[in-house]
Scaffold this active site. Sequence first.
Site, mmCIF file in Angstrom:
data_model
loop_
_atom_site.group_PDB
_atom_site.id
_atom_site.type_symbol
_atom_site.label_atom_id
_atom_site.label_comp_id
_atom_site.label_asym_id
_atom_site.label_seq_id
_atom_site.Cartn_x
_atom_site.Cartn_y
_atom_site.Cartn_z
ATOM 1 N N HIS A 62 9.607 -10.871 -0.879
ATOM 2 C CA HIS A 62 8.571 -10.518 -1.629
ATOM 3 C C HIS A 62 7.316 -9.653 -0.873
ATOM 4 O O HIS A 62 7.292 -9.829 0.317
ATOM 5 C CB HIS A 62 7.723 -11.466 -2.267
ATOM 6 C CG HIS A 62 7.075 -12.624 -1.662
ATOM 7 N ND1 HIS A 62 5.697 -12.398 -1.105
ATOM 8 C CD2 HIS A 62 7.763 -13.663 -1.095
ATOM 9 C CE1 HIS A 62 5.598 -13.671 -0.496
ATOM 10 N NE2 HIS A 62 6.595 -14.345 -0.330
ATOM 11 N N ASP A 163 4.442 -14.231 5.764
ATOM 12 C CA ASP A 163 4.949 -14.648 4.212
ATOM 13 C C ASP A 163 4.541 -13.507 3.295
ATOM 14 O O ASP A 163 3.297 -13.440 2.851
ATOM 15 C CB ASP A 163 4.311 -15.831 3.951
ATOM 16 C CG ASP A 163 4.565 -16.385 2.651
ATOM 17 O OD1 ASP A 163 5.557 -15.776 2.034
ATOM 18 O OD2 ASP A 163 3.799 -17.269 2.009
ATOM 19 N N GLU A 193 5.135 -12.543 -6.014
ATOM 20 C CA GLU A 193 5.897 -13.584 -5.680
ATOM 21 C C GLU A 193 4.697 -14.918 -5.711
ATOM 22 O O GLU A 193 5.164 -16.009 -6.140
ATOM 23 C CB GLU A 193 6.790 -13.859 -4.402
ATOM 24 C CG GLU A 193 7.485 -14.906 -4.252
ATOM 25 C CD GLU A 193 7.010 -16.055 -3.424
ATOM 26 O OE1 GLU A 193 7.261 -17.338 -3.248
ATOM 27 O OE2 GLU A 193 5.765 -15.907 -2.935
ATOM 28 N N GLU A 194 3.586 -14.497 -5.054
ATOM 29 C CA GLU A 194 2.834 -15.800 -4.780
ATOM 30 C C GLU A 194 1.888 -16.121 -5.998
ATOM 31 O O GLU A 194 1.379 -17.157 -5.810
ATOM 32 C CB GLU A 194 1.614 -15.084 -3.972
ATOM 33 C CG GLU A 194 2.518 -14.796 -2.354
ATOM 34 C CD GLU A 194 2.614 -16.131 -1.573
ATOM 35 O OE1 GLU A 194 2.597 -17.297 -1.924
ATOM 36 O OE2 GLU A 194 3.321 -15.772 -0.350
ATOM 37 N N ASP A 216 12.663 -15.902 2.722
ATOM 38 C CA ASP A 216 11.350 -15.945 2.617
ATOM 39 C C ASP A 216 11.069 -16.985 3.790
ATOM 40 O O ASP A 216 11.928 -17.407 4.445
ATOM 41 C CB ASP A 216 10.945 -16.441 1.421
ATOM 42 C CG ASP A 216 9.495 -16.511 0.859
ATOM 43 O OD1 ASP A 216 8.452 -16.103 1.829
ATOM 44 O OD2 ASP A 216 9.074 -16.354 -0.177
ATOM 45 N N HIS A 302 0.458 -19.567 5.049
ATOM 46 C CA HIS A 302 -0.718 -19.110 4.171
ATOM 47 C C HIS A 302 -2.082 -19.424 4.980
ATOM 48 O O HIS A 302 -3.093 -19.757 4.162
ATOM 49 C CB HIS A 302 -0.623 -20.130 2.718
ATOM 50 C CG HIS A 302 0.235 -19.403 1.835
ATOM 51 N ND1 HIS A 302 0.184 -19.914 0.461
ATOM 52 C CD2 HIS A 302 1.204 -18.944 2.122
ATOM 53 C CE1 HIS A 302 1.118 -19.264 -0.201
ATOM 54 N NE2 HIS A 302 1.826 -18.586 0.577
HETATM 55 CO CO CO Z 1 3.897 -17.659 0.139
HETATM 56 ZN ZN ZN Z 2 6.763 -16.392 0.474
#
Ligand code: CO
Ligand code: ZN
Length: 331
Positions: A62, A163, A193-194, A216, A302
């Site tokens: 992503h 990420d 995606e998130e 990922d 994150h």
């Molecule tokens: Co993520």
């Molecule tokens: Zn991710």
Amino acid sequence: MKTIIQQLTEAFGPSGFETEVTELIKSMIEEHVDELGADVLGNLIAVKKGSQDGKKIMFAAHTDEIGLVVTHIDDKGFLRFGNVGGVGISTLVGNRVRFAGGAVGAIYQEKGSWKDLTLDKLYIDIGAESKEEALKKVKVGEFGIFHREFEDLGNRLIAKSMDDRVGCAVLVEALKTIKNPKNTLYFVFTAQEEVGLRGARTAAYGIEPDLGIALDVTLTGDMPEARRMDVSLGKGAAIKVKDSSLIAHPKVKDLLVSLAEEKQIPYQMEVLDAGGTDAGAIHLTKAGVPSGAISIPTRYVHSPSEMVDIRDVKACVDLVVALADKDLAAI
Ligand code: CO
Ligand code: ZN
């Protein structure tokens, strides 16, 4: 490869606003693919054609990153905001934000909110002295990202949005390496995606792959007092067993393990107790798609300082390259 990771992690791309990232990827892969297209949600889809008897593999990484969105501007010019995806509230105080229009601000908290810190106790200061001045810099509804530079520490790298720009980097590098693959490869750089695996869902529906593989990040268990998890930085590509969006198809998981063994690619098994990937959406497409994931072990996911090990990243590239040529008759 480090340069690719740096360029991708320093790009702007909160969910729904991935164009800067997809344009960058386009420029990196253009001359290595047979077809290049985009769809309504903002997925970038690159195709590398295989031989007649090969199967269709969809690889997904992503392009979007977590971020925030302006919800209110007060009379003194301070901003209030909501989250875009799963931002870690404890990582926000003292951090900086960069908005779509270029404004930069500092995030801070109201007095006395250390305990039970919630998003509505935080504000952003963009240096404006009034609402009028603030409105010249940002608008309600404008999206922003964490403002952080890439750092090269040797084997280990730190950046915001590893990420999943590191997953995008794996696919870019694999695309450059693979020549005349057996299988037809769909490299999908997915949007949103998130916020719920949205781009992967529409892309998989259109492609109807025989096999789906997400690239990922995954968490690790190798920091002080960390969660119990048998994934560490530097120990290789992580082959997913399960997360909360997917139980990897046993044949896909076993195939990845045997490929890693055969090609002597370092790997580790990943059992993730929270979080999902695009494979969670891909495997539920139409009548179902055998799916799995190759994960890049990452610390501090994150947060604005996500850390990976370049040796793991290279192991992931090797595994993607090996899969491109694998006879998939048994899947
Ligand atoms: Co993520
Ligand atoms: Zn991710």
